[in-house]
Write an enzyme that holds these catalytic residues in place. Structure first.
Site, PDB file in Angstrom:
ATOM      1  CB  THR A 144      62.290  -8.231  64.193  1.00 28.80           C
ATOM      2  OG1 THR A 144      63.049  -7.464  63.638  1.00 28.80           O
ATOM      3  CG2 THR A 144      61.256  -8.922  62.952  1.00 28.80           C
ATOM      4  CB  THR A 146      65.187  -8.252  57.746  1.00 30.47           C
ATOM      5  OG1 THR A 146      65.618  -9.583  57.697  1.00 30.47           O
ATOM      6  CG2 THR A 146      63.790  -8.013  56.741  1.00 30.47           C
TER       7      THR A 146
END
Length: 398
Positions: free
Chosen positions: A148, A185
């Site tokens: 990401t 995350t």
């Protein structure tokens, strides 16, 4: 044990691929890992009570037996806090992957990472899965597909000889922000062609996660989607590993090397980070205390900003020790930064300020703390806190 130039598909019998399905603007955003035979598997998950749909689906796959043949992953969308439809979408990802690979439904794990609260664009997910190649894909494309806000791919591979057979282990991870695992995350996937019982693999994974992934922090936030999955398919054809043997010790050392490298890579790639901070706590009465104190120090925003500014402010370190919850003797603490002793018996020493300032300009800062009350130790890793972190997270959705 030998470090090799490899990828997540380097162990025998593994394949991986990644594609751009359109969940993100440019980079690959969907991928899978596939084993040509069922693999003994183990997993640990986020301790966040708001767990994402893929977590529940993966746990469901483990219900019948601890074997996997594939992991399907998307980035750009976490499929978290998406209600019943999100659960149906995660189940659909699993079903489509199983159908395309012609493997049992419960042999597929599902993982997602990205923005919380948005529904998965299933038209793009479906098209992406159809593009993935079973055995002719590119493992580097998978390693990109799970990222990401990461600035680099995190991968490592080792080989060692076990029972007269060459055994390979590879790991890949993503993580840059929302990192404060308590298995952020944070996703990590490990493949090996070793033969090892699933129960022993699960036990080893938990031990190593506690020593490595659970000892990193970037911003103190624990994600809804954290997951570490290990697959061991036995294709190396070594004798089945047994706990307490020399061969198992070699395997465990390799496992430690993989998880520690990935954990440190995640910490180093913290959003906006310019430095890796490593805190080593020695002389504790319990390992748990040493780890707790180390993680509290590296989690301190004041310690992190001091590292960014090159400020050797030991007062911030001693303050973090004080509220850590770990056992220590307040008047008997030693602190070193880069090997330079700045505190002895909880009193400031006379040290070379110029040498300390020069050290704090380096990209890897090591803080050593000795509690002088026991023999146990623990290490934690994190990063500095820069202006760029605020900029990245202020504009994350845009």
């Amino acid at each position: 044990m030998e470090l090799i130039k490899g990828n997540i598909a380097s162990p025998k019998g593994f394949y991986a691929d990644g594609k751009h399905a359109g969940l993100k603007r440019k980079r690959n955003d969907i991928g899978w890992i596939y084993s040509e035979v069922p693999a003994n598997a183990a997993a640990v998950y986020t301790m966040n009570q708001m767990q994402a749909a893929p977590i529940f689906v993966t746990k469901d796959s483990f219900q019948s037996n601890a074997k996997l043949q594939a992991i399907i992953v998307n980035s750009g969308n976490a499929n978290a806090c998406t209600g019943n439809q999100g659960m149906l979408d995660a189940l659909a990802m699993r079903a489509q992957t199983a159908e395309k690979l012609e493997i049992p439904l419960d042999s597929v794990a599902v993982a997602s990472t990205g923005i919380i609260g948005d529904m998965l664009p299933m038209d793009k997910i479906n098209a992406g899965i159809e593009m993935l190649e079973k055995q002719t894909g590119n493992a580097a494309d998978f390693e990109e597909a799970i990222l990401t806000t990461d600035t680099f791919q995190k991968q490592i591979s080792f080989q060692t000889e076990i029972g007269g057979r060459k055994v390979t282990m590879s790991g890949v991870a993503k993580g840059s922000g929302m990192i404060h695992p308590n298995m952020a995350t944070m996703l990590a996937f490990i493949t090996t062609d070793a033969a090892i019982p699933a129960e022993l693999l699960q036990k080893l994974l938990k031990i190593k996660v506690d020593k490595t992934f659970n000892q990193i922090t970037v911003d103190g936030d624990t994600s809804t989607n954290d997951m570490v999955v290990v697959m061991a398919n036995g294709c190396a054809e070594n004798p089945m590993l047994q706990e307490g043997t020399a061969d198992f010790a070699k395997f465990a050392d390799m496992f430690q090397a993989v998880t520690e490298h990935l954990a440190k890579s995640i910490a180093r790639d913290g959003e906006g980070a310019t430095k890796l901070i490593e805190v080593q706590v020695n002389g504790a009465t319990k390992t748990e205390d040493a780890r707790m104190i180390a993680k509290k120090i590296v989690s301190s925003s004041l310690v992190k900003t001091a590292a960014f500014g090159g400020d050797g402010n030991w007062g911030r370190i001693i303050c973090a020790i004080g509220y850590s919850g770990g056992r220590f003797a307040p008047d008997n603490i030693t602190i070193k930064i880069g090997g330079i002793e700045i505190l002895n018996h909880s009193s400031q020493t006379i040290y070379n300020q110029q040498a300390l300032d020069a050290y704090l300009e380096e990209e890897h800062i090591i803080i050593e703390v000795d509690l002088h009350i026991g023999l146990e130790s623990g290490t934690a890793w994190g990063c500095d806190l820069s202006y760029e972190y605020v900029k990245i997270n202020a504009c994350y959705r845009t």
